[in-house]
Design an enzyme around this catalytic site. Structure first.
Site, mmCIF file in Angstrom:
data_model
loop_
_atom_site.group_PDB
_atom_site.id
_atom_site.type_symbol
_atom_site.label_atom_id
_atom_site.label_comp_id
_atom_site.label_asym_id
_atom_site.label_seq_id
_atom_site.Cartn_x
_atom_site.Cartn_y
_atom_site.Cartn_z
ATOM 1 N N ALA A 101 -51.047 -0.418 55.558
ATOM 2 C CA ALA A 101 -50.095 -0.908 54.604
ATOM 3 C C ALA A 101 -48.751 -0.423 54.969
ATOM 4 C CB ALA A 101 -50.398 -0.453 53.340
ATOM 5 N N SER A 104 -48.184 1.139 58.441
ATOM 6 C CA SER A 104 -47.838 1.206 59.921
ATOM 7 C C SER A 104 -48.846 0.291 60.604
ATOM 8 C CB SER A 104 -47.816 2.542 60.551
ATOM 9 O OG SER A 104 -48.967 3.090 60.311
ATOM 10 N N ASP A 116 -60.149 -3.226 56.842
ATOM 11 C CA ASP A 116 -60.110 -1.909 57.626
ATOM 12 C C ASP A 116 -61.289 -0.958 57.249
ATOM 13 O OD1 ASP A 116 -58.637 -1.503 55.267
ATOM 14 O OD2 ASP A 116 -56.834 -1.051 56.178
ATOM 15 N N THR A 117 -61.500 -1.113 55.802
ATOM 16 C CA THR A 117 -62.497 -0.192 55.214
ATOM 17 C C THR A 117 -63.798 -0.480 55.629
ATOM 18 O OG1 THR A 117 -61.028 -0.218 53.215
ATOM 19 C CG2 THR A 117 -63.249 0.648 52.904
ATOM 20 N N THR A 166 -53.505 5.237 52.132
ATOM 21 C CA THR A 166 -52.706 4.787 51.024
ATOM 22 C C THR A 166 -53.574 4.476 49.970
ATOM 23 O OG1 THR A 166 -51.086 3.847 52.654
ATOM 24 C CG2 THR A 166 -51.255 3.008 50.226
ATOM 25 N N GLY A 209 -56.905 9.005 57.261
ATOM 26 C CA GLY A 209 -55.578 9.848 57.333
ATOM 27 C C GLY A 209 -55.796 11.040 56.453
#
Length: 478
Positions: free
Chosen positions: A11, A13, A233-234, A255, A398
């Protein structure tokens, strides 16, 4: 060894990573990273998808010759194409205000309980279903002949071929998670034309070859296939959880925090709906049974408001702040919109009669305590609702870089936490491509390879578990 390019769009990058996979090796390097900055225009908040596509092309050029390309991104958002395949405007951002009040209108036709029983998806105001309801009657939707979710749109521009990847489609609230196909009844009752969607694809399916113009732009030598991965992506991140058995919970951090379980079938009970758990599809027909938590967005927005101070120093100061002094509900939609995040967190604490954090360190500690508490609640409730006990919590993404958050999560859950890998989505993306080329075996083989090759950190629970129970009770009464 073979090389695979993983296009991984978040969301804030995007990045193109290169994974090199051999029988007992897995290496990941970053080829190119680029910003993903939404743009506010008079009609609302939009994604700059052309800039993202340019970043993908630059990344593929930097990656060099690869054996395949896979694309994953955030969920729910889409681009609309006309009959000629031309994009009809920049995709709307999921944080745009157009879906405010739309869910209640949808529920007037398909009640919330029926919608959950049919699709298994938690309520979130930005689900694709509500976005389509908000767009109903617009000239743009009337002219659209195709809807492509973000990774499918980029794949189309790379290959000229259209498809709808299933793990991402399962976030639209138009998929039956038990059947792994469209929920035709829901779409019919709400007047949604499923012909807008391209045919469904599954992770591992071929998605076409890079077009001649793309090969020229990137300097690659064809043919270069694009392989369908878990394009949510999850889904890719969960595929990269280095678990050694089935008794694990996962938290995909960034995020958002996505906290839950990997299950063989959905949980569609009314109790599950009331707890706002979602049933999204994963690799090999698995179900990602999870809850969306606001995640490090809370801290990211505060850092932006504070002028981006040194995060390492701020976390050290936050570690010295007394624990659980004030907590907020990290799943509250009140924190969804950008702007004034430090003030909004302080206001939430004041409104609930708790001490009001004032300094950046105090607000940061409030955020991290609140996230750990939300992780605890999600892991506990998922186990109970799915009747699926766990022995360990895996944190990927992250948030693995935030040692304080990882330790607090172990303390809150009362379970060991294994943190890593950080680039889980990209690794899951790469491994699905490698599996499609017969370099690795099933999900268990993929996870064994990850556990052998990726740096992992283990956190044991510490401190007084009663303090977390008290904080949870305190939050529940607000």
């Amino acid at each position: 060894m073979r090389s695979y390019a993983a296009v991984d769009l978040g969301a804030s990058s995007g990045r193109v990573m290169v994974g090199r996979v051999g029988p007992d090796s897995l290496e990941l390097t970053e080829a190119h990273r680029f910003p993903n900055r939404p743009v506010r225009v008079p009609e609302g908040l939009r994604w700059d998808v052309l800039s993202l596509y340019a970043g993908v092309l630059q990344g593929l050029r930097a990656a060099g010759q690869v054996d395949s390309v896979g694309i994953d991104s955030w969920a729910v958002d889409y681009g609309l194409l006309d009959a000629d395949g031309t994009l009809l405007g920049n995709p709307v951002h999921y944080r745009d205000a157009r879906t405010e009040g739309v869910a209640e209108k949808v529920w007037a036709t398909v009640p919330a309980a029926e919608l959950y029983a049919a699709t298994g998806l938690q309520y979130a105001p930005f689900n694709t279903l509500y976005q389509l309801a908000a767009a109903s009657g617009t000239r743009q939707l009337a002219h659209a002949r195709r809807l492509l979710l973000i990774p499918d749109l980029l794949s189309y521009w790379l290959t000229g071929e259209q498809g709808t990847e299933l793990t991402n489609a399962s976030t639209t609230q138009l998929i039956d998670p038990a059947a792994g196909d469209w929920s035709y009844d829901v779409a019919s009752r709400l007047g949604i034309d499923l012909e807008l969607f391209a045919p469904l694809r599954r992770p591992g399916d071929p998605a076409g070859l890079l077009r001649a113009e793309v090969l020229e732009e990137t300097g690659l030598t064809g043919p270069v296939p694009v392989t369908t991965v878990g394009s949510h992506d999850t889904a890719s991140a969960v595929a990269a959880v280095p678990a050694t058995g089935e008794r694990f919970a996962y938290i995909c951090t960034g995020t958002w925090s996505l906290a839950g379980l990997e299950l063989p079938r959905p949980v569609l009970t009314e109790e599950s709906r009331a707890a706002n758990f979602t049933n999204e599809l994963g690799l090999d027909g698995t179900v990602r049974y999870l809850r969306n938590i606001m995640g490090l967005w809370l801290l990211q927005e505060c850092l932006r408001a504070w002028g981006d101070p040194d995060l390492g120093g701020l976390l050290r100061e936050a570690a010295a702040v007394p624990a659980l002094r004030s907590v907020v509900d990290a799943g509250d939609a009140a924190f969804l919109a950008p702007g004034r995040m430090p003030e909004r967190i302080a206001e939430a604490c004041r409104a609930s009669g708790q001490p009001v954090p004032g300094t950046p360190a105090e607000i940061t500690r409030c955020i991290l305590d609140s996230l750990a508490l939300a992780h605890r609640r999600a892991v506990d409730e998922a186990q109970r609702l799915a009747d699926h006990p766990v022995d360990v919590v895996h944190i990927v993404g992250g948030g693995t870089r935030n040692a304080l958050l990882c330790q607090l999560t172990a303390d809150a859950c009362g379970l060991p936490v294994v943190a890593g890998p950080t680039e889980a989505a990209a690794l899951g993306n790469v491994l699905v491509q490698a599996r499609a080329h017969q370099l690795v075996g099933d999900r268990a083989d993929m996870r064994r390879l990850l556990a052998r090759t990726q740096p992992l950190t283990r956190y044991e629970p510490q401190g007084d578990a009663e303090r977390w129970r008290e904080a949870e009770a305190r939050l529940a009464t607000r």
